[in-house]
Scaffold this motif. Structure first.
Motif, mmCIF file in Angstrom:
data_model
loop_
_atom_site.group_PDB
_atom_site.id
_atom_site.type_symbol
_atom_site.label_atom_id
_atom_site.label_comp_id
_atom_site.label_asym_id
_atom_site.label_seq_id
_atom_site.Cartn_x
_atom_site.Cartn_y
_atom_site.Cartn_z
ATOM 1 N N ALA A 102 4.109 -8.890 3.879
ATOM 2 C CA ALA A 102 3.520 -7.691 3.289
ATOM 3 C C ALA A 102 2.991 -7.991 1.889
ATOM 4 O O ALA A 102 3.714 -7.907 0.910
ATOM 5 C CB ALA A 102 4.550 -6.570 3.244
ATOM 6 N N LEU A 118 -3.033 5.612 1.983
ATOM 7 C CA LEU A 118 -1.969 4.990 2.755
ATOM 8 C C LEU A 118 -1.470 5.937 3.837
ATOM 9 O O LEU A 118 -1.709 7.149 3.778
ATOM 10 C CB LEU A 118 -0.815 4.599 1.826
ATOM 11 C CG LEU A 118 -1.176 3.657 0.672
ATOM 12 C CD1 LEU A 118 0.047 3.405 -0.199
ATOM 13 C CD2 LEU A 118 -1.742 2.356 1.201
ATOM 14 N N TRP A 119 -0.755 5.390 4.807
ATOM 15 C CA TRP A 119 -0.233 6.211 5.902
ATOM 16 C C TRP A 119 0.622 7.358 5.381
ATOM 17 O O TRP A 119 0.733 8.405 6.008
ATOM 18 C CB TRP A 119 0.560 5.343 6.877
ATOM 19 C CG TRP A 119 1.802 4.755 6.246
ATOM 20 C CD1 TRP A 119 1.899 3.579 5.565
ATOM 21 C CD2 TRP A 119 3.083 5.358 6.174
ATOM 22 N NE1 TRP A 119 3.168 3.399 5.081
ATOM 23 C CE2 TRP A 119 3.933 4.480 5.442
ATOM 24 C CE3 TRP A 119 3.635 6.542 6.638
ATOM 25 C CZ2 TRP A 119 5.259 4.757 5.188
ATOM 26 C CZ3 TRP A 119 4.969 6.812 6.385
ATOM 27 C CH2 TRP A 119 5.765 5.912 5.665
ATOM 28 N N SER A 120 1.257 7.186 4.217
ATOM 29 C CA SER A 120 2.117 8.215 3.622
ATOM 30 C C SER A 120 1.320 9.351 2.984
ATOM 31 O O SER A 120 1.894 10.352 2.575
ATOM 32 C CB SER A 120 3.014 7.583 2.549
ATOM 33 O OG SER A 120 2.209 7.086 1.481
ATOM 34 N N PHE A 155 2.920 -6.073 -1.264
ATOM 35 C CA PHE A 155 2.623 -4.698 -0.890
ATOM 36 C C PHE A 155 3.598 -3.723 -1.545
ATOM 37 O O PHE A 155 3.258 -2.568 -1.792
ATOM 38 C CB PHE A 155 2.621 -4.528 0.627
ATOM 39 C CG PHE A 155 2.255 -3.132 1.051
ATOM 40 C CD1 PHE A 155 0.980 -2.638 0.825
ATOM 41 C CD2 PHE A 155 3.184 -2.305 1.648
ATOM 42 C CE1 PHE A 155 0.635 -1.342 1.191
ATOM 43 C CE2 PHE A 155 2.853 -1.016 2.025
ATOM 44 C CZ PHE A 155 1.577 -0.537 1.800
ATOM 45 N N SER A 156 4.791 -4.180 -1.873
ATOM 46 C CA SER A 156 5.783 -3.308 -2.514
ATOM 47 C C SER A 156 5.256 -2.720 -3.820
ATOM 48 O O SER A 156 5.698 -1.652 -4.240
ATOM 49 C CB SER A 156 7.088 -4.073 -2.769
ATOM 50 O OG SER A 156 6.861 -5.189 -3.615
ATOM 51 N N GLN A 159 3.014 0.312 -2.229
ATOM 52 C CA GLN A 159 3.414 1.129 -1.082
ATOM 53 C C GLN A 159 3.639 2.600 -1.397
ATOM 54 O O GLN A 159 3.579 3.426 -0.503
ATOM 55 C CB GLN A 159 4.625 0.529 -0.383
ATOM 56 C CG GLN A 159 5.906 0.578 -1.151
ATOM 57 C CD GLN A 159 7.010 -0.187 -0.434
ATOM 58 O OE1 GLN A 159 6.767 -0.874 0.558
ATOM 59 N NE2 GLN A 159 8.218 -0.067 -0.931
ATOM 60 N N VAL A 160 3.864 2.922 -2.664
ATOM 61 C CA VAL A 160 3.994 4.344 -3.037
ATOM 62 C C VAL A 160 2.728 4.828 -3.753
ATOM 63 O O VAL A 160 2.737 5.860 -4.398
ATOM 64 C CB VAL A 160 5.242 4.601 -3.913
ATOM 65 C CG1 VAL A 160 6.506 4.298 -3.138
ATOM 66 C CG2 VAL A 160 5.193 3.820 -5.203
#
Length: 188
Positions: A102, A118-120, A155-156, A159-160
């Motif tokens: 990732a 993002l998906w979120s 990616f971390s 990711q948010v």
């Protein structure tokens, strides 16, 4: 030990330079063949050898010389979106080079701004300060407001949601991204 590593990196860069004298040489050639999936990661390999300015230039050259806006203006068969996804990632300045890991190896964005959802539902903003077809070289980089000197972005970090700011120029910055201790991960 550092000297041995520098020699190995210089040898890798020399081999990549020799291989990349052509951009789409075709099957059976010992030169770069960007029209086929096995070579899509090759332009990014300079990041592992401490020569990210070469990745930035080569990716931009491939983008501008081999891809167009007319139907069929790809350098090869798109094979389910392989070439078009390479095109999109390279234009963003991020490339998911290592399957199953990732993160992204870094190039330079072609556009002044892009927004990824993002998906979120959260967003990642990519800003290319000074972005243009003739300015492929990263002068500085910030990730979420923090200076970033490596050519790998886990990616971390995104990711948010967040922001990646590239400052770009027409001349290579030989100080940014050349520390191989900050290169993308390698596995034994």
């Amino acid at each position: 030990m550092a000297v041995a590593g520098q020699v190995e990196h210089a040898q890798a860069v020399a081999r990549l330079d020799a291989h990349c004298t052509e951009l789409n040489a075709g099957p059976g050639s010992d030169k770069l063949f960007m029209g086929n999936e096995p070579e899509l990661g090759t332009p990014w390999a300079y990041n592992w050898a401490g020569a990210p300015h070469r990745t930035q230039k080569l990716v931009r050259d491939v983008w501008l010389q081999l891809f167009g806006t007319a139907p069929g203006s790809y350098p090869g068969n798109d094979d389910g979106g392989a070439l078009s996804s390479w095109l999109v990632f390279s234009a963003l300045g991020l490339y998911p080079e290592i399957p199953g890991v990732a993160g992204f190896t870094l190039g330079s964005p072609l556009f002044p701004q892009a927004r990824l959802r993002l998906w979120s539902g959260r967003t990642v903003n990519i800003v290319g300060h000074g972005a243009s077809a003739s300015a492929p070289f990263v002068q500085a980089l910030k990730v979420n407001g923090r200076p970033w000197d490596g050519t790998w972005l886990p990616f971390s970090e995104l990711q948010v949601g967040g922001q990646v700011d590239f400052w770009l120029g027409t001349q290579p910055n030989l100080a940014w991204g050349h520390d191989t201790s900050l290169a993308p991960p390698s596995f034994p």
